[in-house]
Write a protein that holds these residues in place. Structure first.
Motif, PDB file in Angstrom:
ATOM      1  N   SER A   1      -8.718  51.685 -10.928  1.00 53.05           N
ATOM      2  CA  SER A   1      -7.493  51.991 -11.670  1.00 53.05           C
ATOM      3  C   SER A   1      -7.847  52.441 -13.092  1.00 53.05           C
ATOM      4  O   SER A   1      -7.274  53.402 -13.609  1.00 53.05           O
ATOM      5  CB  SER A   1      -6.574  50.778 -11.721  1.00 53.05           C
ATOM      6  OG  SER A   1      -6.136  50.415 -10.441  1.00 53.05           O
TER       7      SER A   1
ATOM      8  N   ALA B   1       1.690  61.227 -12.286  1.00 53.40           N
ATOM      9  CA  ALA B   1       2.566  61.175 -11.117  1.00 53.40           C
ATOM     10  C   ALA B   1       1.757  61.036  -9.834  1.00 53.40           C
ATOM     11  O   ALA B   1       2.099  60.214  -8.960  1.00 53.40           O
ATOM     12  CB  ALA B   1       3.434  62.431 -11.061  1.00 53.40           C
ATOM     13  N   LEU B   2       0.696  61.801  -9.702  1.00 55.53           N
ATOM     14  CA  LEU B   2      -0.139  61.722  -8.505  1.00 55.53           C
ATOM     15  C   LEU B   2      -0.810  60.350  -8.383  1.00 55.53           C
ATOM     16  O   LEU B   2      -0.930  59.807  -7.283  1.00 55.53           O
ATOM     17  CB  LEU B   2      -1.202  62.825  -8.522  1.00 55.53           C
ATOM     18  CG  LEU B   2      -0.714  64.243  -8.277  1.00 55.53           C
ATOM     19  CD1 LEU B   2      -1.848  65.240  -8.478  1.00 55.53           C
ATOM     20  CD2 LEU B   2      -0.129  64.371  -6.878  1.00 55.53           C
ATOM     21  N   THR B   3      -1.242  59.806  -9.511  1.00 58.39           N
ATOM     22  CA  THR B   3      -1.904  58.499  -9.483  1.00 58.39           C
ATOM     23  C   THR B   3      -0.946  57.410  -9.054  1.00 58.39           C
ATOM     24  O   THR B   3      -1.258  56.600  -8.175  1.00 58.39           O
ATOM     25  CB  THR B   3      -2.500  58.173 -10.868  1.00 58.39           C
ATOM     26  OG1 THR B   3      -3.466  59.169 -11.203  1.00 58.39           O
ATOM     27  CG2 THR B   3      -3.156  56.806 -10.878  1.00 58.39           C
ATOM     28  N   PHE B   4       0.239  57.372  -9.654  1.00 58.42           N
ATOM     29  CA  PHE B   4       1.180  56.303  -9.314  1.00 58.42           C
ATOM     30  C   PHE B   4       1.809  56.500  -7.937  1.00 58.42           C
ATOM     31  O   PHE B   4       2.214  55.529  -7.303  1.00 58.42           O
ATOM     32  CB  PHE B   4       2.246  56.161 -10.394  1.00 58.42           C
ATOM     33  CG  PHE B   4       1.746  55.406 -11.591  1.00 58.42           C
ATOM     34  CD1 PHE B   4       1.560  54.040 -11.537  1.00 58.42           C
ATOM     35  CD2 PHE B   4       1.429  56.064 -12.763  1.00 58.42           C
ATOM     36  CE1 PHE B   4       1.071  53.333 -12.625  1.00 58.42           C
ATOM     37  CE2 PHE B   4       0.945  55.380 -13.862  1.00 58.42           C
ATOM     38  CZ  PHE B   4       0.771  54.010 -13.789  1.00 58.42           C
ATOM     39  N   ALA B   5       1.871  57.724  -7.451  1.00 56.13           N
ATOM     40  CA  ALA B   5       2.434  57.964  -6.123  1.00 56.13           C
ATOM     41  C   ALA B   5       1.387  57.805  -5.017  1.00 56.13           C
ATOM     42  O   ALA B   5       1.722  57.364  -3.918  1.00 56.13           O
ATOM     43  CB  ALA B   5       3.031  59.370  -6.055  1.00 56.13           C
ATOM     44  N   GLY B   6       0.146  58.134  -5.311  1.00 53.36           N
ATOM     45  CA  GLY B   6      -0.838  58.197  -4.241  1.00 53.36           C
ATOM     46  C   GLY B   6      -1.884  57.110  -4.196  1.00 53.36           C
ATOM     47  O   GLY B   6      -2.518  56.920  -3.167  1.00 53.36           O
TER      48      GLY B   6
ATOM     49  N   LYS C   1      -2.826  53.376  -4.006  1.00 55.89           N
ATOM     50  CA  LYS C   1      -2.300  52.042  -3.717  1.00 55.89           C
ATOM     51  C   LYS C   1      -3.461  51.183  -3.247  1.00 55.89           C
ATOM     52  O   LYS C   1      -4.236  51.644  -2.415  1.00 55.89           O
ATOM     53  CB  LYS C   1      -1.232  52.094  -2.631  1.00 55.89           C
ATOM     54  CG  LYS C   1      -0.071  52.999  -2.937  1.00 55.89           C
ATOM     55  CD  LYS C   1       0.796  52.465  -4.020  1.00 55.89           C
ATOM     56  CE  LYS C   1       1.966  53.434  -4.195  1.00 55.89           C
ATOM     57  NZ  LYS C   1       2.586  53.399  -5.438  1.00 55.89           N
TER      58      LYS C   1
END
Length: 135
Positions: free
Chosen positions: A45, A96-101, A103
């Motif tokens: 992260s 956006a890509l980090t928080f959406a993709g 996990k």
């Protein structure tokens, strides 16, 4: 020489290169430290957060330092504005890509290393200014 033709220096000769290198070192060390202290999720992260700060700065450096010389003054100003606009969009897309993709994700590590990497920019005049202030 045509103003539209970029007068490029090698990337390692750009005045911003020491800052980019230091940012890369800081984000790497922070990610390793998080990995060791708080686990693998915090480590990757933090790496994501550091890369969110570093990759747009790399883009800006590539875009903004394409031209040199007094005859290319307008092209230099345009490239700085375009580089900064692209950097902001690139940063938003990466977040956006980090928080959406990604996990699972440790948001505190993402934002912490992002801010730490950005803080290197505050010390940029100390890294860049010394080389140019000498006669």
């Amino acid at each position: 020489m045509d103003v539209r033709t970029p007068n490029r220096l090698p990337f390692h000769r750009l005045p911003v290169f020491p800052v980019l290198l230091l940012q890369l070192i800081v984000l790497g060390l922070a990610a390793i430290l998080l990995w060791l202290c708080r686990g693998s999720v915090a480590g990757y992260s933090g790496l994501c957060g550091g890369l969110i700060a570093w990759l747009p700065n790399l883009y800006f450096a590539h875009k903004a330092f394409r031209f040199s010389g007094a005859r290319a003054a307008q092209a230099i100003v345009r490239s700085f504005y375009a580089g900064e606009a692209g950097k902001l969009v690139f940063t938003a897309v990466l977040f956006a890509l980090t928080f959406a993709g990604v996990k699972p994700l440790d948001a505190l590590a993402v934002f912490g290393v992002f801010v730490l990497t950005q803080l290197v920019n505050w010390f940029a005049p100390l890294l860049i200014g010394r080389k140019f202030s000498r006669p």
